[in-house]
Structures are given as C-alpha cells and as structure tokens.
Design a protein around this motif. Sequence first.
Motif, short mmCIF file in Angstrom:
data_model
loop_
_atom_site.label_atom_id
_atom_site.label_comp_id
_atom_site.label_asym_id
_atom_site.label_seq_id
_atom_site.Cartn_x
_atom_site.Cartn_y
_atom_site.Cartn_z
N UNK A 99 0.16 91.81 96.04
CA UNK A 99 0.34 91.61 97.48
C UNK A 99 1.04 90.25 97.62
N UNK A 106 -2.79 83.80 91.62
CA UNK A 106 -4.16 83.34 91.91
C UNK A 106 -5.18 84.03 91.02
N UNK A 110 -7.39 82.31 88.11
CA UNK A 110 -8.84 82.23 88.32
C UNK A 110 -9.59 82.63 87.05
N UNK A 257 -10.85 93.67 89.54
CA UNK A 257 -11.16 92.75 90.64
C UNK A 257 -10.48 93.19 91.94
N UNK A 258 -9.94 94.40 91.97
CA UNK A 258 -9.48 94.91 93.26
C UNK A 258 -7.99 95.05 93.47
N UNK B 99 -6.85 91.81 103.10
CA UNK B 99 -5.73 92.74 102.96
C UNK B 99 -6.34 94.14 102.89
N UNK B 106 -14.14 94.19 97.29
CA UNK B 106 -13.94 94.01 95.85
C UNK B 106 -14.26 92.59 95.42
N UNK B 110 -17.32 91.41 93.07
CA UNK B 110 -16.99 90.86 91.75
C UNK B 110 -17.81 89.60 91.47
N UNK B 256 -11.01 80.28 97.26
CA UNK B 256 -10.53 79.73 95.98
C UNK B 256 -9.86 80.79 95.12
N UNK B 257 -10.23 82.05 95.33
CA UNK B 257 -9.68 83.10 94.47
C UNK B 257 -8.43 83.73 95.08
N UNK B 258 -7.89 83.11 96.13
CA UNK B 258 -6.57 83.57 96.59
C UNK B 258 -6.52 84.28 97.93
N UNK B 260 -5.43 82.71 100.72
CA UNK B 260 -4.68 81.84 101.61
C UNK B 260 -3.60 82.63 102.37
N UNK B 261 -2.84 83.42 101.62
CA UNK B 261 -1.66 84.10 102.17
C UNK B 261 -1.75 85.60 101.99
N UNK B 262 -2.92 86.18 102.23
CA UNK B 262 -3.08 87.58 101.83
C UNK B 262 -2.73 88.59 102.91
N UNK B 263 -2.35 88.13 104.10
CA UNK B 263 -1.96 89.09 105.13
C UNK B 263 -0.45 89.26 105.15
#
Lengths: 377, 377
Positions: A99, A106, A110, A257-258, B99, B106, B110, B256-258, B260-263
């Motif tokens: 995505x 990321x 991680x 992890x998805x 997203x 997920x 996790x 922390x696992x990402x 920030x910009x997931x949309x």
Amino acid sequence: MIFLTELESQFYSKFSELKSASGSHSPSIHQLIRSFPNVKIDIDACYLCNPYAFDLFMDYFVNADIEKYIRFYPALNSEIAKNLSVFTGIPSEKILVGNGAIELISSLFSQFKKKKILMVLPAFSAYQELAEDDNIIIPYYLTKEYDFKLNVDDYLTLLLYHKPDVILIINPNNPTGTLIKRNDLIRIHTELTPSQLLIVDESFIHFTAEEESIELYATDFNNIIIIRSLSKDFGIAGVRIGYAVMPENYIVNLQKTGYLWNSNGFAQFFSELLTKTEFQRKYAISRLLYHQSKNDFFVALSELPRYKVYPSEGNFFLIETMEDPSFVFTKLLFEFGIYCRLLSDKVGLKGNFIRIASKNQSDNHKIILALKSIANF
Amino acid sequence: MIFLTELESQFYSKFSELKSASGSHSPSIHQLIRSFPNVKIDIDACYLCNPYAFDLFMDYFVNADIEKYIRFYPALNSEIAKNLSVFTGIPSEKILVGNGAIELISSLFSQFKKKKILMVLPAFSAYQELAEDDNIIIPYYLTKEYDFKLNVDDYLTLLLYHKPDVILIINPNNPTGTLIKRNDLIRIHTELTPSQLLIVDESFIHFTAEEESIELYATDFNNIIIIRSLSKDFGIAGVRIGYAVMPENYIVNLQKTGYLWNSNGFAQFFSELLTKTEFQRKYAISRLLYHQSKNDFFVALSELPRYKVYPSEGNFFLIETMEDPSFVFTKLLFEFGIYCRLLSDKVGLKGNFIRIASKNQSDNHKIILALKSIANF
C-alpha cells in the motif's frame, strides 16, 4: 545578497513551525494549502513525479468504468502481483505488493532488531528513522567534494570491515540523484555472504539514462530485496501502490502480518493498466518526454549564476545556493508559488542545499525564470 | 428434493476448488468472474453493503475534482482521523485510521502472543485465523437451539472461569446477525479487570434497529478497542477505509509499525465527505431506505417454505435450508446469477446454512423469486 521582506520572514517562520511538526518530512501540499490559504501554490516541485505519466493515467481513469473498483473488495495481493509480474517480467511469487512502498519499508524494518545496517547518507528520511530504531547504523557519507558519488572501493572497505547484517542502498539516491551503476552494484553484492541482506530501493530507477535495474538479477538470490514505489514513475501518489521483489520466505513471513487485502480498488485498476500493451507503449513515450524535459532543465539550471546544480539520474536536482537556501526557498514559494524541498534538516548533508523536482517543460521554464529573478534581487 | 444437473455439478465442483484455494474466505467477485466467464453474476449477495449509500457516494465522486486526490500524497493518518472525529464525535487522538478494518485487526492481533482469547463462534473467519496463531482460543458457541443468541449469564460464567486476556466480540455478529444489546455489553465490560482487553468489532452497528454502539463509552476506558469497517455502511469496499477507537498508548504503539501514510487519496476524499452536513443528512436517509428494504426482505424470506430465516441486526440473513445448501447455492448462482455465502466451512456452525446479504428492494425481490423457484424444483 538577497533579503526577505517582513511578510516573507513571517511566512518563513510560520512554515518552519509547520515543518518541525512534520518531523523529518516536508509538510504535504494539503497541509501547506490549509496553513497558508493566501499563498497560491502553482508548482509542487517538492513532489517527485513524472507529470506526463500522470496525464496518461488520468486519460485512462476518466474513461474507465471505475464503479466496480469502488463497490467491490479489491483483488488479493497475489492477484495484483500477477499484474505487476506481466509488467516487470518478475515471477509473481517473488512480488509483494504494498500500500505504497512505505508499507513494505516499514514492515520490513520493523523486523530488524539489533542489526548492523550499512547505509548511504544523506538518504530518504523514512529509511533513516526506521533504521535507527533499535539498530546500529554504519553510515557511508556521500560528500560534496566527490560530487556526492559513491566510491565503490571505499564503500567495500567499510563493508568488509564492519560486516553489516543489512546493506541499504537507494539507487539512484535521493536527494543527491547519484547512481551506482548496475555492474558496481552487482560487484558489491558479490562481496556479500549469504547471510548479509542487500536492500536496494529502485524507486527512481525509471529516470536513469540507461537501464540500471537489478531487479531481475535479484530473483536469483536469497539475500536481495528490491523496493519499488510506483508513484514517482506514474505520478499517482494518491493511489498508493508499490512493490518489493523478495525471496519467497520473506513474502510468506510478511504476509502473516496482514498483506492479504492491502491494495485498494484504484491500485488494482492501475495494476491492470500495466498489463495492457497500449498503455505500456504510451508510458514509454511519457518516459522519453519526461527525460527530454529533465535534460533541458539540467542545461538551463547549469547556466544559472549563483546556483550550482549537480547532475542527477533521479527526477530531481540537488542545487547548492550561494545565498541562504531558506531565503531562496521562501522567495520561490511566497513570490512564485513554487514549492521545493529545503534540505537544511537532512542528516548527512551540510551546506546550502535545496532539491527541485523536474516537472513538465512549461513548469520547468517557470522555475528557471523564478530562480533567475531571485538571484538578481 | 432438488437435484443438480450435470452442468451444475461440474460448476459446483470447480467452484469448490476455487473456494478451497481462497482459504476460509469466499472467492471474490473478480475471481469468480475470471473463473466462470460464462456465468453472468447479477447480484453479489455475498458482499455486505448498503447499496443506497454506495449510490450516494458515487453521486459525490463523479462530480468531485478527483485529480488532486490521485496526484498528491494523501493526508497523514492523524489528518484523516480528524475528519472521522467530526463524523463520529470521538476525539481524534483516540482514532487510528486503517487501510480497511482488516489492517487494524491484523496488526492488533500480530501483537498477541500466548494470550487467552475468549471468542464468540461462529465469527468472521479472519478473526479466528489471526486469533489461533500462537494464542489459546476459548470459544463461546452460539447455537441454533437458542437462535444463535448470546446468553449473558452463561458468557460471564465462562469469562470469570477462564480469565481471558482478550475478549473479542463482533456486534452484531457475522454470520448470525445476532446482537448483544448495549447495556449487556457494558455489563460484560464492567466485569473485566483493567488488564483484560475488550475488543468489539462494530462494523455492522449502523444496521441495528436502535443505536447500540459503545464507541463513545469506550473512550473513557483504557481496556476497550472498537474496530469499525466503513465499507459495509457505505458500500465502498474498494476505497479501503476503517478505523479503530483505541486508548492512546495502543495508537502510539501501532503507529511505529507504519500507520503514518496508510490511507489512499480516495479514502481521504471519503473522509472529507463525512464532515459535510449535507452528505451526513443524505447518508442518514440512505440508512433509513436500506433499513426498510431489509425489513421487507426479512418478512418475505420468513414467508418462504423450505427455508428458515433467522432475525438479524446485521445487513444479511442467516438462512437454514431444508435441502443441501450447496445445491441451493449452486442453483442461485448458476441459474439466477445470485452469489451468496455458502457456510459449510464456517467453524462453529453445524447444519445447512447460507448467508444472504440484503440489497436494494429490486434485488431483494429477485432473490426471493429465485429462492421460491428453487424450492419448487
């Protein structure tokens, strides 16, 4: 010597606040518009994309039956990987779709804990932030004295001495625009042991003069990962699609992890376009057009007094300014509506630098006129 | 007694292969179309959405200036959370945007290792698969004998006996359509210690007869997480947007696992629509229309001989068939182009069941006629 007006100073100090709130990234165009409703932004030269390819995408988008891509669940990751496989020639089992590339970066990082990571600096900030978290960074600095070029022998000396677990290379590099030639990169890989992992981010590889990608080469090894954004080449950052070429065990691991349903319907639509011969042909033309426009831009930038432009294999130029770069940045934005990347916060880069993306011929021309006008203040 | 023709049998056996390749989920409409180019799919009654809200979204979408949402990087997670905050009334610091809800589910699961998870079965398969991975599942079974209703006293007995770390409830539940009333859910929460985490998936909460959400209640506690898909209510599965209401420490951790910009840009566009009073008003009307259509559908389904329909607070109905459900499924798809969910593989559900989504009045009418016709074979 240039000076800021009272208004410009106020503007810059407000921008600085916005910037520090955005961490190591530049404020997005959305934030900028919201924060400065009176500043008309004409050209986003911070954003790195091929505008000709964007126009091509939009041509297809407005004429497509988009409803079904909105209404239904998008295809699974593995289905979209099959479309990317048609475009890239990489077997689909070795492709993980993200995505956006940032999702892949990321989740990959991680998984790194207490690793030694050899990293070329300056670099894309997200890598540096992610790498720093609970790992040891071994920096290799690109310096002005060597035109920001990587010296393979020096690099290998560092590599062999430190024996890093992870070797991270952005190629071409951002923000320097410098390239490690394909043969040199393969030479670096050849020096690695099977347990050392080479990560190459090839997000700017479609902008090089020659074909320099090692993604096909990578599929023969279990210790190379290629990361690839598609938003730069195609100018469609809002669609969010990138991919990684990875050994299958990494893919299986990350899928837990998805990653099953992580693409949206528009990314699916785009991946289907990539399989069409007509679209591929038109995209190749848009690359040529953009390449021409970038070359012309470089020539024009090189002729400007009071700026030093560095050659770039990316789609942007690193520019050294004789004046305070924050002044140049502010005048560009405030007087000319041109948003560029101020690099004063970039780790590993000392000096007066801005980064300007190459746009289409007409926008590039406006940027040249603006830079000229600023230098004559 | 109904029988399959030779062609129908072949079709079903090919479908079964496709289904087993899709794991515990149904093959998507895309896979179905590709695998059976000769079967015309008229109604996707496997897919759970409010089609009136989809039409509303499309009205806005086709008239919007979409270019900028494609061209530029989307707004950050926290910016989109602010838009969802306007719509929900939840403080934006407690909202994490996903997203799709599946991304939130997920990454949340996790983080669970060796946990005791109390789970109501049958349930949405993804939860069960994720929960099973390296955790201990304590199942509470909804049974036909009690019309698939949860008995709060029995449930609390199980809860107090096993002292699970995580309590997972989908409310209303899928595929049973049964609801735990708001007061009962609060009663369950009251029995928990602060270290026990309650996760409530309210993805179907906009389809209940009364307002039953506890998402505002949840913001006062550090041990409740609400998961919310938005694709069901708005019929826009391709856009990929969902959110979670979470204590802030969970949000900081997951970011922390990402995140920030997931949309994507379209999700951003949708989140902006949600802030508009006019859109909110029209959406409220679409909910009423859909509710009416669903109620009429239930009455019509209840009158059919040879099928037993269970009341549902979701937007779908669990239907028990007197015949082999795979026969009913096959005839619906092959003869009438109606794709429903065959539940023979659903863990915790024994018997002859299919699930049929409620669509608009006209599609529901076609489904009723098809079911009638099949029963009279």
